[in-house]
Write a protein that holds these residues in place. Structure first.
Motif, PDB file in Angstrom:
ATOM      1  N   UNK A 165      -4.437  10.686  -0.738  1.00 50.99           N
ATOM      2  CA  UNK A 165      -4.066   9.412  -0.119  1.00 50.99           C
ATOM      3  C   UNK A 165      -5.049   9.060   0.988  1.00 50.99           C
ATOM      4  N   UNK A 166      -5.148   7.801   1.318  1.00 47.87           N
ATOM      5  CA  UNK A 166      -6.043   7.313   2.352  1.00 47.87           C
ATOM      6  C   UNK A 166      -5.529   7.724   3.730  1.00 47.87           C
ATOM      7  N   UNK A 167      -6.441   8.166   4.604  1.00 51.13           N
ATOM      8  CA  UNK A 167      -6.076   8.574   5.959  1.00 51.13           C
ATOM      9  C   UNK A 167      -6.828   7.692   6.950  1.00 51.13           C
ATOM     10  N   UNK A 168      -6.500   6.420   6.999  1.00 53.69           N
ATOM     11  CA  UNK A 168      -7.176   5.476   7.874  1.00 53.69           C
ATOM     12  C   UNK A 168      -6.617   5.588   9.292  1.00 53.69           C
ATOM     13  N   UNK A 169      -7.504   5.614  10.285  1.00 48.92           N
ATOM     14  CA  UNK A 169      -7.055   5.645  11.675  1.00 48.92           C
ATOM     15  C   UNK A 169      -8.204   5.212  12.579  1.00 48.92           C
ATOM     16  N   UNK A 170      -7.873   4.948  13.837  1.00 53.24           N
ATOM     17  CA  UNK A 170      -8.872   4.621  14.845  1.00 53.24           C
ATOM     18  C   UNK A 170      -8.691   5.557  16.029  1.00 53.24           C
ATOM     19  N   UNK A 171      -9.779   5.804  16.757  1.00 53.91           N
ATOM     20  CA  UNK A 171      -9.748   6.568  18.004  1.00 53.91           C
ATOM     21  C   UNK A 171     -10.164   5.600  19.096  1.00 53.91           C
ATOM     22  N   UNK A 172      -9.276   5.397  20.059  1.00 56.41           N
ATOM     23  CA  UNK A 172      -9.527   4.428  21.132  1.00 56.41           C
ATOM     24  C   UNK A 172     -10.124   5.091  22.361  1.00 56.41           C
ATOM     25  N   UNK A 173     -10.834   4.298  23.138  1.00 57.94           N
ATOM     26  CA  UNK A 173     -11.475   4.749  24.373  1.00 57.94           C
ATOM     27  C   UNK A 173     -10.440   5.119  25.440  1.00 57.94           C
TER      28      UNK A 173
ATOM     29  N   UNK B 175     -11.979   5.150   7.688  1.00 52.68           N
ATOM     30  CA  UNK B 175     -11.422   4.368   6.590  1.00 52.68           C
ATOM     31  C   UNK B 175     -11.645   5.138   5.305  1.00 52.68           C
ATOM     32  N   UNK B 176     -10.576   5.428   4.612  1.00 57.96           N
ATOM     33  CA  UNK B 176     -10.601   6.214   3.391  1.00 57.96           C
ATOM     34  C   UNK B 176     -11.290   7.556   3.605  1.00 57.96           C
ATOM     35  N   UNK B 177     -11.035   8.173   4.783  1.00 55.82           N
ATOM     36  CA  UNK B 177     -11.540   9.499   5.088  1.00 55.82           C
ATOM     37  C   UNK B 177     -12.951   9.550   5.628  1.00 55.82           C
ATOM     38  N   UNK B 178     -13.642   8.420   5.726  1.00 59.85           N
ATOM     39  CA  UNK B 178     -15.027   8.405   6.245  1.00 59.85           C
ATOM     40  C   UNK B 178     -15.096   7.662   7.558  1.00 59.85           C
TER      41      UNK B 178
ATOM     42  N   UNK C 297       0.807  -1.210   0.000  1.00 63.35           N
ATOM     43  CA  UNK C 297       0.000   0.000   0.000  1.00 63.35           C
ATOM     44  C   UNK C 297       0.849   1.274   0.000  1.00 63.35           C
ATOM     45  N   UNK C 298       2.131   1.164  -0.233  1.00 61.60           N
ATOM     46  CA  UNK C 298       3.035   2.304  -0.154  1.00 61.60           C
ATOM     47  C   UNK C 298       2.698   3.448  -1.083  1.00 61.60           C
ATOM     48  N   UNK C 299       1.994   3.184  -2.160  1.00 62.35           N
ATOM     49  CA  UNK C 299       1.646   4.265  -3.084  1.00 62.35           C
ATOM     50  C   UNK C 299       0.344   4.963  -2.718  1.00 62.35           C
ATOM     51  N   UNK C 300      -0.393   4.451  -1.698  1.00 60.20           N
ATOM     52  CA  UNK C 300      -1.669   5.064  -1.323  1.00 60.20           C
ATOM     53  C   UNK C 300      -1.781   5.416   0.155  1.00 60.20           C
ATOM     54  N   UNK C 301      -0.895   4.921   0.991  1.00 61.23           N
ATOM     55  CA  UNK C 301      -0.964   5.199   2.427  1.00 61.23           C
ATOM     56  C   UNK C 301       0.429   5.466   2.982  1.00 61.23           C
TER      57      UNK C 301
END
Length: 46
Positions: free
Chosen positions: A14-22, A43-46, A3-7
């Motif tokens: 580019x994709x900005x995937x992340x999680x927010x933890x409790x 995931x993918x900005x949404x 995924x080096x060309x997209x993340x």
């Protein structure tokens, strides 16, 4: 994973995937990590 060309960097288009933890995993006892829940998933900005 190929995924080096997209993340991996914050850049337009580019994709900005992340999680927010409790809990902040660095501030809790390692034995409590399994109790941590996800508040948000982006995931993918949404």
């Amino acid at each position: 994973m190929g995924f080096g060309d997209t993340t991996g960097v914050l850049r337009a288009g580019l994709s900005a995937d992340c999680i927010v933890l409790h809990h902040n995993l660095f501030d809790i006892d390692p034995g409590q990590i399994h109790q941590t829940q996800m508040d948000f998933t982006y995931f993918q900005g949404d």
